[in-house]
Design an enzyme around this catalytic site. Structure first.
Site, PDB file in Angstrom:
ATOM      1  N   GLY A  41       0.842  -1.206   0.000  1.00 34.75           N
ATOM      2  CA  GLY A  41       0.000   0.000   0.000  1.00 34.75           C
ATOM      3  C   GLY A  41       0.872   1.250   0.000  1.00 34.75           C
ATOM      4  N   HIS A  42       1.889   1.238   0.844  1.00 31.93           N
ATOM      5  CA  HIS A  42       2.810   2.373   0.891  1.00 31.93           C
ATOM      6  C   HIS A  42       3.584   2.497  -0.433  1.00 31.93           C
ATOM      7  CE1 HIS A  42       2.508   1.243   5.315  1.00 31.93           C
ATOM      8  NE2 HIS A  42       2.119   2.509   5.321  1.00 31.93           N
ATOM      9  N   GLY A  69      -3.471   7.649   1.113  1.00 30.37           N
ATOM     10  CA  GLY A  69      -4.219   6.508   0.603  1.00 30.37           C
ATOM     11  C   GLY A  69      -5.704   6.602   0.875  1.00 30.37           C
TER      12      GLY A  69
HETATM   13  P1  AMP Z   1       0.056   4.311   7.768  1.00 26.91           P
HETATM   14  O1  AMP Z   1       1.525   4.006   7.709  1.00 26.91           O
HETATM   15  O2  AMP Z   1      -0.793   3.098   7.988  1.00 26.91           O
HETATM   16  O3  AMP Z   1      -0.275   5.471   8.648  1.00 26.91           O
HETATM   17  O4  AMP Z   1      -0.332   4.773   6.308  1.00 26.91           O
HETATM   18  C1  AMP Z   1       0.401   5.751   5.622  1.00 26.91           C
HETATM   19  C2  AMP Z   1      -0.293   6.086   4.336  1.00 26.91           C
HETATM   20  O5  AMP Z   1      -0.422   4.904   3.560  1.00 26.91           O
HETATM   21  C3  AMP Z   1      -1.708   6.635   4.527  1.00 26.91           C
HETATM   22  O6  AMP Z   1      -1.930   7.667   3.574  1.00 26.91           O
HETATM   23  C4  AMP Z   1      -2.573   5.447   4.245  1.00 26.91           C
HETATM   24  O7  AMP Z   1      -3.854   5.786   3.765  1.00 26.91           O
HETATM   25  C5  AMP Z   1      -1.771   4.743   3.181  1.00 26.91           C
HETATM   26  N1  AMP Z   1      -2.122   3.322   3.143  1.00 26.91           N
HETATM   27  C6  AMP Z   1      -2.073   2.439   4.162  1.00 26.91           C
HETATM   28  N2  AMP Z   1      -2.527   1.237   3.769  1.00 26.91           N
HETATM   29  C7  AMP Z   1      -2.883   1.364   2.468  1.00 26.91           C
HETATM   30  C8  AMP Z   1      -3.430   0.491   1.487  1.00 26.91           C
HETATM   31  N3  AMP Z   1      -3.715  -0.775   1.761  1.00 26.91           N
HETATM   32  N4  AMP Z   1      -3.659   0.975   0.257  1.00 26.91           N
HETATM   33  C9  AMP Z   1      -3.384   2.273  -0.037  1.00 26.91           C
HETATM   34  N5  AMP Z   1      -2.860   3.150   0.844  1.00 26.91           N
HETATM   35  C10 AMP Z   1      -2.619   2.709   2.067  1.00 26.91           C
END
Ligand code: AMP
Length: 289
Positions: A36-37, A147
């Site tokens: 995702g990242h 995301g």
């Molecule tokens: P986090 O590290 O979980 O705080 O996420 C950091 C960024 O990655 C945020 O903008 C999330 O929305 C994005 N993100 C996390 N998981 C996903 C995913 N499965 N698909 C797309 N973006 C994601």
């Protein structure tokens, strides 16, 4: 790849890059990086000259009984991931340098932050917006990528950029999923094998909503009722919320007319997972058929 740990070094580096005419793309994360990242990094690379990825488990966005301490941290793994993905700079500050003694100013999210996850996690979006505003001032990006997985967060950041006049374009990445449809999340690492199977109930509920919508159903209560019924066979799943809200105001709708966000949060054991779908479909949810 450069690794920066202090806010002042980050800002000095960003200023120098700006003066050299480089466009900076920012990808804010909490680490424990996954595909995702990677999607966010790719979007940032496509729209900028220098990609800055921040890794910061932000204490101000966690409630007192949430998983701040347990949140997965593995910097060596994240560093290798970033090097392969083509990140130019990792910004990795400690909480003490982001929130120095006497820290007192916060960004209030207003009405958009009171609903959905904001209702279940008081103070969460205040912490998110505050740290994102700080990251914007430190990394000086032209574009920042977020995301759709965290749809309410994305909506709030777009609103903050508008209301506080940040000269930053916000790019949206679609939800990236595992092969079986579970939305990728750093928190999936908490799940036991049985919980991992039960976690599919989130995307299955969204598929129910999509199927009913495609069949012509426009009554929000009926769609939510069918989604809830679909969770019943999963004893490990405890519903936090299912809501259908206007995608602009995040207020509940009775009928699905303008674009809506179908969002849910479910506890699978102790792990709280979220997922969502925009209707009419815009491709951002990547739900399997
Ligand atoms: P986090 O590290 O979980 O705080 O996420 C950091 C960024 O990655 C945020 O903008 C999330 O929305 C994005 N993100 C996390 N998981 C996903 C995913 N499965 N698909 C797309 N973006 C994601």
């Amino acid at each position: 790849m450069k690794i920066i740990t202090t806010p002042s070094d980050m800002q000095k580096t960003a200023l120098a890059l700006q003066q050299a005419g480089k466009l900076i793309g920012l990808v804010p994360t909490m680490g424990a990086l996954h595909e995702g990242h990677l999607e966010l990094i790719k979007l940032a690379r496509a729209q900028s000259d220098v990609v800055v990825l921040s890794i910061f488990v932000n204490p101000t966005q966690f409630g007192p009984n949430e998983d701040f301490k347990e949140y997965p941290r593995d910097f060596e793994r994240d560093r290798a991931f970033c090097a392969t993905a083509g990140v130019d700079i990792i910004f990795r500050p400690e909480p003490e340098v982001m929130y120095e003694t006497g820290y007192s100013i916060y960004v209030e999210p207003g009405a958009l932050g009171q609903v959905l996850c904001g209702a279940s996690r008081p103070g969460h979006f205040r912490g998110v917006l505050t740290v994102v505003a700080k990251l914007f001032n430190l990394a000086l990006p032209e574009v920042a990528v977020f995301g759709q997985k965290d749809a309410q967060q994305l909506r709030l950041i777009e609103q903050m950029v508008r209301d506080l006049n940040f000269a930053i374009a916000i790019a949206r990445a679609p939800i990236i999923r595992e092969r079986d449809g579970l939305a990728k999340s750093s928190r999936n690492a908490y799940l036991s094998a049985a919980e991992r199977r039960a976690a599919l109930c989130l995307m299955q509920a969204l598929r129910t909503a999509r199927r009913l919508y495609r069949e012509g159903e426009r009554n929000a209560a009926r769609i939510i009722g069918a989604m809830k019924a679909g969770l019943e066979p999963f004893p490990a799943a405890c519903l936090d919320y299912i809501e259908i809200v206007d995608w602009n105001t995040l207020q509940r709708v009775e009928r699905l007319a303008a674009p809506v966000l179908v969002a849910l949060a479910v506890y699978i054991g102790k792990t709280r997972l979220i997922d969502n779908l925009i209707l009419p479909e815009d491709g951002s949810s990547n739900l399997p058929d």
